[in-house]
Design a protein around this motif. Structure first.
Motif, PDB file in Angstrom:
ATOM      1  N   VAL A  82       0.868  -1.185   0.000  1.00 16.54           N
ATOM      2  CA  VAL A  82       0.000   0.000   0.000  1.00 16.54           C
ATOM      3  C   VAL A  82       0.903   1.232   0.000  1.00 16.54           C
ATOM      4  CG1 VAL A  82      -1.942  -1.150   1.167  1.00 16.54           C
ATOM      5  CG2 VAL A  82      -0.178   0.002   2.525  1.00 16.54           C
ATOM      6  N   PRO A  83       0.374   2.389  -0.383  1.00 14.29           N
ATOM      7  CA  PRO A  83       1.271   3.539  -0.612  1.00 14.29           C
ATOM      8  C   PRO A  83       1.836   4.220   0.622  1.00 14.29           C
ATOM      9  CG  PRO A  83      -1.006   4.132  -1.094  1.00 14.29           C
ATOM     10  CD  PRO A  83      -0.988   2.651  -0.871  1.00 14.29           C
ATOM     11  N   HIS A  84       1.116   4.202   1.772  1.00 21.18           N
ATOM     12  CA  HIS A  84       1.579   4.986   2.916  1.00 21.18           C
ATOM     13  C   HIS A  84       0.969   4.434   4.202  1.00 21.18           C
ATOM     14  CE1 HIS A  84      -2.390   6.697   2.347  1.00 21.18           C
ATOM     15  NE2 HIS A  84      -2.021   7.206   1.177  1.00 21.18           N
ATOM     16  N   SER A  85       1.304   5.070   5.328  1.00 17.88           N
ATOM     17  CA  SER A  85       0.921   4.546   6.639  1.00 17.88           C
ATOM     18  C   SER A  85      -0.590   4.568   6.855  1.00 17.88           C
ATOM     19  CB  SER A  85       1.624   5.319   7.753  1.00 17.88           C
ATOM     20  OG  SER A  85       1.320   6.705   7.686  1.00 17.88           O
ATOM     21  N   HIS A  86      -1.270   5.640   6.387  1.00 17.37           N
ATOM     22  CA  HIS A  86      -2.725   5.699   6.549  1.00 17.37           C
ATOM     23  C   HIS A  86      -3.399   4.541   5.822  1.00 17.37           C
ATOM     24  CE1 HIS A  86      -2.826   9.455   8.687  1.00 17.37           C
ATOM     25  NE2 HIS A  86      -2.257  10.127   7.711  1.00 17.37           N
ATOM     26  N   ALA A  87      -2.928   4.290   4.615  1.00 19.79           N
ATOM     27  CA  ALA A  87      -3.486   3.191   3.835  1.00 19.79           C
ATOM     28  C   ALA A  87      -3.175   1.848   4.481  1.00 19.79           C
ATOM     29  CB  ALA A  87      -2.939   3.234   2.406  1.00 19.79           C
ATOM     30  N   ALA A  88      -2.005   1.745   5.110  1.00 26.07           N
ATOM     31  CA  ALA A  88      -1.634   0.498   5.783  1.00 26.07           C
ATOM     32  C   ALA A  88      -2.578   0.203   6.940  1.00 26.07           C
ATOM     33  CB  ALA A  88      -0.191   0.579   6.285  1.00 26.07           C
ATOM     34  N   ALA A  89      -2.892   1.220   7.738  1.00 24.76           N
ATOM     35  CA  ALA A  89      -3.797   1.015   8.868  1.00 24.76           C
ATOM     36  C   ALA A  89      -5.191   0.630   8.382  1.00 24.76           C
ATOM     37  CB  ALA A  89      -3.852   2.286   9.720  1.00 24.76           C
ATOM     38  N   ALA A  90      -5.668   1.295   7.323  1.00 22.67           N
ATOM     39  CA  ALA A  90      -6.990   0.977   6.782  1.00 22.67           C
ATOM     40  C   ALA A  90      -7.020  -0.431   6.199  1.00 22.67           C
ATOM     41  CB  ALA A  90      -7.379   2.008   5.714  1.00 22.67           C
ATOM     42  N   GLU A  91      -5.971  -0.804   5.472  1.00 22.63           N
ATOM     43  CA  GLU A  91      -5.924  -2.130   4.859  1.00 22.63           C
ATOM     44  C   GLU A  91      -5.855  -3.228   5.920  1.00 22.63           C
ATOM     45  OE1 GLU A  91      -5.941  -5.065   1.949  1.00 22.63           O
ATOM     46  OE2 GLU A  91      -6.432  -2.925   1.845  1.00 22.63           O
ATOM     47  N   ALA A  92      -5.164  -2.966   7.013  1.00 24.97           N
ATOM     48  CA  ALA A  92      -5.103  -3.943   8.100  1.00 24.97           C
ATOM     49  C   ALA A  92      -6.495  -4.226   8.653  1.00 24.97           C
ATOM     50  CB  ALA A  92      -4.174  -3.441   9.206  1.00 24.97           C
ATOM     51  N   CYS A  93      -7.304  -3.174   8.790  1.00 30.45           N
ATOM     52  CA  CYS A  93      -8.678  -3.369   9.260  1.00 30.45           C
ATOM     53  C   CYS A  93      -9.496  -4.160   8.241  1.00 30.45           C
ATOM     54  CB  CYS A  93      -9.337  -2.021   9.545  1.00 30.45           C
ATOM     55  SG  CYS A  93      -8.641  -1.149  10.967  1.00 30.45           S
ATOM     56  N   THR A  94      -9.256  -3.899   6.963  1.00 25.72           N
ATOM     57  CA  THR A  94      -9.940  -4.660   5.917  1.00 25.72           C
ATOM     58  C   THR A  94      -9.587  -6.142   6.020  1.00 25.72           C
ATOM     59  OG1 THR A  94      -9.979  -2.766   4.423  1.00 25.72           O
ATOM     60  CG2 THR A  94     -10.210  -4.935   3.428  1.00 25.72           C
ATOM     61  N   LEU A  95      -8.346  -6.449   6.318  1.00 21.43           N
ATOM     62  CA  LEU A  95      -7.929  -7.843   6.472  1.00 21.43           C
ATOM     63  C   LEU A  95      -8.641  -8.503   7.645  1.00 21.43           C
ATOM     64  CD1 LEU A  95      -4.071  -7.528   5.823  1.00 21.43           C
ATOM     65  CD2 LEU A  95      -5.825  -8.409   4.260  1.00 21.43           C
ATOM     66  N   VAL A  96      -8.926  -7.723   8.691  1.00 21.14           N
ATOM     67  CA  VAL A  96      -9.711  -8.258   9.810  1.00 21.14           C
ATOM     68  C   VAL A  96     -11.122  -8.588   9.336  1.00 21.14           C
ATOM     69  CG1 VAL A  96     -10.720  -7.750  12.065  1.00 21.14           C
ATOM     70  CG2 VAL A  96      -8.370  -7.044  11.567  1.00 21.14           C
ATOM     71  N   HIS A  97     -11.737  -7.678   8.587  1.00 23.19           N
ATOM     72  CA  HIS A  97     -13.093  -7.911   8.075  1.00 23.19           C
ATOM     73  C   HIS A  97     -13.143  -9.149   7.181  1.00 23.19           C
ATOM     74  CE1 HIS A  97     -14.846  -4.331   9.755  1.00 23.19           C
ATOM     75  NE2 HIS A  97     -14.010  -3.523   9.126  1.00 23.19           N
ATOM     76  N   ARG A  98     -12.079  -9.378   6.438  1.00 21.09           N
ATOM     77  CA  ARG A  98     -12.012 -10.549   5.555  1.00 21.09           C
ATOM     78  C   ARG A  98     -11.627 -11.819   6.314  1.00 21.09           C
ATOM     79  NH1 ARG A  98      -8.328  -7.797   0.790  1.00 21.09           N
ATOM     80  NH2 ARG A  98      -9.938  -6.431  -0.106  1.00 21.09           N
ATOM     81  N   GLN A  99     -11.396 -11.677   7.619  1.00 21.52           N
ATOM     82  CA  GLN A  99     -10.990 -12.797   8.478  1.00 21.52           C
ATOM     83  C   GLN A  99      -9.668 -13.415   8.023  1.00 21.52           C
ATOM     84  OE1 GLN A  99     -14.383 -15.470   8.704  1.00 21.52           O
ATOM     85  NE2 GLN A  99     -15.434 -14.111  10.127  1.00 21.52           N
ATOM     86  N   GLU A 100      -8.803 -12.570   7.466  1.00 17.98           N
ATOM     87  CA  GLU A 100      -7.477 -13.024   7.055  1.00 17.98           C
ATOM     88  C   GLU A 100      -6.444 -12.830   8.154  1.00 17.98           C
ATOM     89  OE1 GLU A 100      -6.226 -11.613   3.215  1.00 17.98           O
ATOM     90  OE2 GLU A 100      -8.290 -11.593   2.449  1.00 17.98           O
ATOM     91  N   VAL A 101      -6.727 -11.951   9.116  1.00 19.30           N
ATOM     92  CA  VAL A 101      -5.856 -11.781  10.281  1.00 19.30           C
ATOM     93  C   VAL A 101      -6.724 -11.723  11.524  1.00 19.30           C
ATOM     94  CG1 VAL A 101      -4.080 -10.573   8.955  1.00 19.30           C
ATOM     95  CG2 VAL A 101      -5.815  -9.245  10.179  1.00 19.30           C
TER      96      VAL A 101
END
Length: 313
Positions: A82-101
């Motif tokens: 992902v391009p930057h830290s804000h996007a990293a934090a948002a993507e991490a939450c998306t991974l939780v929603h997808r039950q990948e983490v």
């Protein structure tokens, strides 16, 4: 897998947690923006010790440059670019929603950035519960793990905040095998004083527990620190309490008191520490930049142990 921290030794408790977690399946964990030496090294070591299954989320170029600078082989780790830290934090939450983490770990970004993503109304992973930080201490002069809340998030918690903070801590202890965690609501004195809000909150919290608004633990307060920790000190003050002298969880009046108490335990009493943020859909591993490797690994281990019983349920 069945386990209980009641079997933890009087000393070497963090090592015990790490050993216990190694016996569980590695927990998929998103490492948010691991572009600094400490967070990337900690993530790789926790992955290699099978405490977590690390998923690196951040700018590929910066992460790979950090790995090269530190001579770390991250080829076995999944990397989400992902391009930057804000996007990293948002993507991490998306991974939780997808039950990948099943956990998040802070890398080289501010705690505010992580919490902003966690609490985001559209993509966040908040629950109805207030977020709160929980320290876990191995104190040389105390015979069992000691839990302290909240030294990192809630600056001046209201009564409603404290209710959630206590329940978060109780739920954590229950998940780790403590059947009825004992909670001391700290103040400077042991009697209710209308001029001291901490004593009024303590009395209210204890009554809330009596009425089933706080479940699973045994509360007492207000208690000063000496009689919360020492049965002898409580007896000297003629305090009759099932909590005094055998406490598991300390609830401090505010963040400043908790933060100072936690750092006193570490730097003056030689305590070892780990910590998590609770109250979201998954635990957040938010270690300090000054945290040693053992504390980071123990925090990962505690997150894995906390989530493991839910997998077995």
């Amino acid at each position: 897998m069945s386990f209980s921290i009641l079997n933890a030794p009087a000393h070497g408790q963090l090592e015990y947690f790490i050993d216990l977690a190694r016996q569980t399946a590695p927990m998929p964990t998103a490492i948010i923006h691991p572009v600094d030496d400490n967070s990337l090294q900690a993530a790789l070591e926790a992955h290699q010790q099978r405490l977590i299954e690390a998923v690196l989320v951040g700018p590929r170029q910066k992460i790979e440059a950090c790995a090269e600078r530190c001579d770390l082989d991250i080829s076995a780790l999944r990397l989400v670019d992902v391009p930057h830290s804000h996007a990293a934090a948002a993507e991490a939450c998306t991974l939780v929603h997808r039950q990948e983490v099943r956990a998040l770990m802070k890398g080289g970004l501010s705690t505010d950035e992580v919490l902003s993503a966690v609490l985001d109304k559209s993509n966040g992973i908040r629950t109805d519960r207030r977020l709160s930080h929980l320290f876990v201490f191995d104190v040389p002069l105390y015979p069992k793990p000691l839990f302290l809340t909240d030294a990192a998030i809630n600056i001046s918690p209201s009564l409603a905040d404290k209710k959630d903070m206590v329940q978060n801590a109780i739920d954590f202890c229950l998940a780790l095998g403590i059947a009825q965690p004992k909670v001391a609501i700290l103040a400077a004195v042991e009697k209710v004083n209308p001029k001291m809000q901490s004593t009024l909150d303590a009395a209210a919290l204890c009554k809330m527990a009596d009425r089933g608004q706080i479940c699973g633990g045994l509360l007492d307060g207000p208690l000063a620190l000496d009689n919360a920790i020492s049965a002898e000190a409580a007896a000297d003050k003629h305090i009759r309490s099932a909590v005094a002298g055998d406490v598991d969880i300390l609830l401090a009046p505010d963040l400043e008191a908790a933060n100072m108490l936690g750092k006193q335990l570490i730097y003056l009493a030689g305590a070892k520490s780990a910590g998590l943020v609770l109250g979201a859909q998954v635990p957040l591993i938010l270690t300090s930049r000054a945290e040693k490797t053992q504390g980071r690994l123990a925090s990962c281990a505690l997150a894995a142990l906390f989530m493991q019983p839910k997998e077995a349920a």
